[in-house]
Write a protein that holds these residues in place. Structure first.
Motif, PDB file in Angstrom:
ATOM      1  N   TYR A  32       0.832  -1.187   0.000  1.00  0.00           N
ATOM      2  CA  TYR A  32       0.000   0.000   0.000  1.00  0.00           C
ATOM      3  C   TYR A  32       0.879   1.255   0.000  1.00  0.00           C
ATOM      4  CZ  TYR A  32      -4.148  -2.753   1.258  1.00  0.00           C
ATOM      5  OH  TYR A  32      -5.189  -3.638   1.268  1.00  0.00           O
ATOM      6  N   TYR A  34       0.815   4.878   1.766  1.00  0.00           N
ATOM      7  CA  TYR A  34       0.193   5.635   2.849  1.00  0.00           C
ATOM      8  C   TYR A  34       0.762   7.056   2.866  1.00  0.00           C
ATOM      9  CZ  TYR A  34      -0.698   0.963   4.874  1.00  0.00           C
ATOM     10  OH  TYR A  34      -1.098  -0.323   5.100  1.00  0.00           O
ATOM     11  N   TYR A  36       0.928  10.282   5.680  1.00  0.00           N
ATOM     12  CA  TYR A  36       0.705  10.848   6.998  1.00  0.00           C
ATOM     13  C   TYR A  36       1.281  12.256   6.999  1.00  0.00           C
ATOM     14  CZ  TYR A  36      -0.447   6.300   9.057  1.00  0.00           C
ATOM     15  OH  TYR A  36      -1.061   5.116   9.374  1.00  0.00           O
ATOM     16  N   PRO A  44       2.095  12.125  14.436  1.00  0.00           N
ATOM     17  CA  PRO A  44       1.715  12.009  13.032  1.00  0.00           C
ATOM     18  C   PRO A  44       0.227  11.705  12.882  1.00  0.00           C
ATOM     19  CG  PRO A  44       3.767  10.839  13.430  1.00  0.00           C
ATOM     20  CD  PRO A  44       3.235  11.259  14.766  1.00  0.00           C
ATOM     21  N   TYR A  46      -2.801  10.357  10.208  1.00  0.00           N
ATOM     22  CA  TYR A  46      -3.112   9.631   8.977  1.00  0.00           C
ATOM     23  C   TYR A  46      -3.904  10.537   8.030  1.00  0.00           C
ATOM     24  CZ  TYR A  46      -5.881   6.588   5.921  1.00  0.00           C
ATOM     25  OH  TYR A  46      -6.511   6.029   4.844  1.00  0.00           O
ATOM     26  N   HIS A  49      -4.705   6.409   2.164  1.00  0.00           N
ATOM     27  CA  HIS A  49      -3.887   5.330   1.645  1.00  0.00           C
ATOM     28  C   HIS A  49      -4.554   4.753   0.398  1.00  0.00           C
ATOM     29  CE1 HIS A  49      -6.773   2.782   3.871  1.00  0.00           C
ATOM     30  NE2 HIS A  49      -6.419   1.823   3.033  1.00  0.00           N
ATOM     31  N   LEU A  96       5.231   0.448   9.699  1.00  0.00           N
ATOM     32  CA  LEU A  96       5.373   1.617   8.845  1.00  0.00           C
ATOM     33  C   LEU A  96       6.660   2.339   9.210  1.00  0.00           C
ATOM     34  CD1 LEU A  96       2.361   0.915   8.388  1.00  0.00           C
ATOM     35  CD2 LEU A  96       1.923   3.359   8.227  1.00  0.00           C
ATOM     36  N   ILE A  97       7.552   2.461   8.217  1.00  0.00           N
ATOM     37  CA  ILE A  97       8.827   3.135   8.411  1.00  0.00           C
ATOM     38  C   ILE A  97       8.740   4.522   7.790  1.00  0.00           C
ATOM     39  CG2 ILE A  97      11.310   3.030   8.009  1.00  0.00           C
ATOM     40  CD1 ILE A  97      10.217   0.792   9.806  1.00  0.00           C
TER      41      ILE A  97
ATOM     42  N   PHE B  33       2.399   0.194  18.472  1.00  0.00           N
ATOM     43  CA  PHE B  33       3.716   0.572  17.972  1.00  0.00           C
ATOM     44  C   PHE B  33       4.340   1.624  18.892  1.00  0.00           C
ATOM     45  CE2 PHE B  33       3.043  -1.246  13.700  1.00  0.00           C
ATOM     46  CZ  PHE B  33       1.664  -1.406  13.723  1.00  0.00           C
ATOM     47  N   LEU B  45      10.957   3.569  14.272  1.00  0.00           N
ATOM     48  CA  LEU B  45      10.147   2.519  14.883  1.00  0.00           C
ATOM     49  C   LEU B  45      11.020   1.702  15.833  1.00  0.00           C
ATOM     50  CD1 LEU B  45       7.502   0.879  15.069  1.00  0.00           C
ATOM     51  CD2 LEU B  45       8.365  -0.504  13.171  1.00  0.00           C
ATOM     52  N   TYR B  48       7.006  -3.228  17.681  1.00  0.00           N
ATOM     53  CA  TYR B  48       5.556  -3.283  17.567  1.00  0.00           C
ATOM     54  C   TYR B  48       5.015  -4.631  18.003  1.00  0.00           C
ATOM     55  CZ  TYR B  48       5.247  -5.676  12.944  1.00  0.00           C
ATOM     56  OH  TYR B  48       5.301  -6.567  11.890  1.00  0.00           O
ATOM     57  N   ASP B  56       8.283  -7.397  16.215  1.00  0.00           N
ATOM     58  CA  ASP B  56       9.558  -6.918  15.675  1.00  0.00           C
ATOM     59  C   ASP B  56      10.149  -5.905  16.639  1.00  0.00           C
ATOM     60  OD1 ASP B  56      10.635  -5.837  12.355  1.00  0.00           O
ATOM     61  OD2 ASP B  56      11.653  -5.704  14.282  1.00  0.00           O
ATOM     62  N   SER B  58      13.467  -5.028  16.385  1.00  0.00           N
ATOM     63  CA  SER B  58      14.781  -4.745  15.795  1.00  0.00           C
ATOM     64  C   SER B  58      15.184  -3.284  15.918  1.00  0.00           C
ATOM     65  CB  SER B  58      14.807  -5.168  14.313  1.00  0.00           C
ATOM     66  OG  SER B  58      13.819  -4.483  13.580  1.00  0.00           O
ATOM     67  N   TRP B  97      -5.299  -4.161  12.547  1.00  0.00           N
ATOM     68  CA  TRP B  97      -4.612  -4.629  11.345  1.00  0.00           C
ATOM     69  C   TRP B  97      -4.728  -6.137  11.170  1.00  0.00           C
ATOM     70  CZ3 TRP B  97       0.399  -7.253  10.857  1.00  0.00           C
ATOM     71  CH2 TRP B  97       0.783  -7.400   9.525  1.00  0.00           C
ATOM     72  N   SER B  99      -3.297  -9.151   8.308  1.00  0.00           N
ATOM     73  CA  SER B  99      -2.163  -9.282   7.404  1.00  0.00           C
ATOM     74  C   SER B  99      -2.544  -9.064   5.942  1.00  0.00           C
ATOM     75  CB  SER B  99      -1.513 -10.653   7.568  1.00  0.00           C
ATOM     76  OG  SER B  99      -2.458 -11.675   7.340  1.00  0.00           O
ATOM     77  N   PHE B 100      -3.840  -9.066   5.616  1.00  0.00           N
ATOM     78  CA  PHE B 100      -4.237  -8.906   4.215  1.00  0.00           C
ATOM     79  C   PHE B 100      -4.756  -7.514   3.904  1.00  0.00           C
ATOM     80  CE2 PHE B 100      -3.466 -13.184   3.285  1.00  0.00           C
ATOM     81  CZ  PHE B 100      -3.939 -13.953   4.320  1.00  0.00           C
ATOM     82  N   GLY B 101      -4.809  -6.656   4.913  1.00  0.00           N
ATOM     83  CA  GLY B 101      -5.378  -5.341   4.687  1.00  0.00           C
ATOM     84  C   GLY B 101      -4.398  -4.222   4.963  1.00  0.00           C
ATOM     85  N   ALA B 102      -4.886  -3.009   4.808  1.00  0.00           N
ATOM     86  CA  ALA B 102      -4.064  -1.836   5.111  1.00  0.00           C
ATOM     87  C   ALA B 102      -3.921  -1.680   6.611  1.00  0.00           C
ATOM     88  CB  ALA B 102      -4.705  -0.587   4.512  1.00  0.00           C
ATOM     89  N   ASN B 103      -2.864  -0.989   7.006  1.00  0.00           N
ATOM     90  CA  ASN B 103      -2.570  -0.782   8.414  1.00  0.00           C
ATOM     91  C   ASN B 103      -2.572   0.708   8.698  1.00  0.00           C
ATOM     92  OD1 ASN B 103      -1.901  -1.311  11.046  1.00  0.00           O
ATOM     93  ND2 ASN B 103       0.272  -1.667  10.638  1.00  0.00           N
ATOM     94  N   VAL B 104      -3.673   1.220   9.222  1.00  0.00           N
ATOM     95  CA  VAL B 104      -3.823   2.651   9.470  1.00  0.00           C
ATOM     96  C   VAL B 104      -3.572   2.930  10.942  1.00  0.00           C
ATOM     97  CG1 VAL B 104      -5.393   4.605   9.420  1.00  0.00           C
ATOM     98  CG2 VAL B 104      -5.437   2.933   7.562  1.00  0.00           C
ATOM     99  N   LEU B 105      -2.500   3.634  11.219  1.00  0.00           N
ATOM    100  CA  LEU B 105      -2.101   3.915  12.598  1.00  0.00           C
ATOM    101  C   LEU B 105      -2.724   5.201  13.112  1.00  0.00           C
ATOM    102  CD1 LEU B 105       0.045   1.794  11.747  1.00  0.00           C
ATOM    103  CD2 LEU B 105       1.711   3.119  13.075  1.00  0.00           C
ATOM    104  N   PHE B 107      -1.886   7.816  16.158  1.00  0.00           N
ATOM    105  CA  PHE B 107      -0.808   8.154  17.075  1.00  0.00           C
ATOM    106  C   PHE B 107      -1.330   8.896  18.306  1.00  0.00           C
ATOM    107  CE2 PHE B 107       3.321   7.291  15.055  1.00  0.00           C
ATOM    108  CZ  PHE B 107       2.895   6.897  13.792  1.00  0.00           C
TER     109      PHE B 107
END
Lengths: 108, 116
Positions: A32, A34, A36, A44, A46, A49, A96-97, B33, B45, B48, B56, B58, B97, B99-105, B107
């Protein structure tokens, strides 16, 4: 995740459309796009997207090229309150990076 | 909905002290996150979670940092011992979220940490 490239800064006159470009030439089919934005000192926010089709909501429009290698965020009538850093992100996964974004200055 | 709630909004502490930042995600969201923002490094990041499980980590800078999510409505980010270079704004975000859809965060407002 696809690497995205955005101009570091842009200016726009108040009341005019702001068109913010983003290049994501390595995007894959399930990723996708996106957008922001971050207004100074705030978290941030949104905006919008899309996957393949163009999208529009109450804040903005997202235009994705047919080959999906680039996109444009359009703020149809920019106001001073739209001054912010705008981030374009391309990913198919959960995380999201954020890159450096485009600093948009809306001027009177 | 009150949105993502972070506390404290501001914290000033001395080097070597333990710092705990807290986050309450939006009810019904399944992903959480933690991000850190500085002028030099931008928005990074750190870690999460999905369904309370760390997916993750990392981005966690070193062992002095740890994060937990004991239940779906609460998470902590702990720094022990803190150092001046940890000074930053820490953001928490949550999303619903799959795994097959968008991920709208969404904050939170952030926690500004200053380590002297």
């Amino acid at each position: 995740d696809a690497k995205t490239t955005q101009p570091p800064s842009m200016d726009c006159a108040e009341g005019r459309a702001a068109n913010l470009p983003c290049n994501h030439s390595t995007i894959s089919g399930n990723e996708y796009v996106y957008w922001y934005r971050q207004i100074h000192s705030q978290g941030p926010q949104y905006i919008i997207h899309g996957l393949k089709n163009n999208e529009t909501n109450e804040m903005a429009s997202l235009i994705i090229t047919e080959d999906r290698k680039s996109s444009t965020l359009i703020l149809p009538h920019a106001t001073l309150r739209d001054t912010a850093v705008y981030y374009c992100i391309a990913t198919g996964g959960g995380k999201l990076i954020f890159g450096q974004g485009t600093e948009l200055s809306v001027k009177p | 909905d009150a949105g993502v709630i972070q506390s404290p909004r501001h914290e000033v502490t001395e080097m070597g002290q333990e710092v705990t930042l807290r986050c309450k995600p939006i009810s019904g969201h399944n992903s959480l996150f933690w991000y850190r923002q500085t002028m030099m490094r931008g928005l990074e990041l750190l870690i999460y979670f999905n369904n309370n499980v760390p997916i993750d980590d990392s981005g966690m800078p070193e062992d002095r940092f740890s994060a937990k999510m004991p239940n779906a409505s609460f998470s902590t980010l702990k720094i022990q011992p803190s150092e001046p270079r940890d000074s930053a704004v820490y953001f928490c975000a949550s999303s619903l979220w799959t795994s097959f859809g968008a991920n709208v965060l969404t904050f939170g407002a952030g926690s500004r940490l200053t380590v002297l």
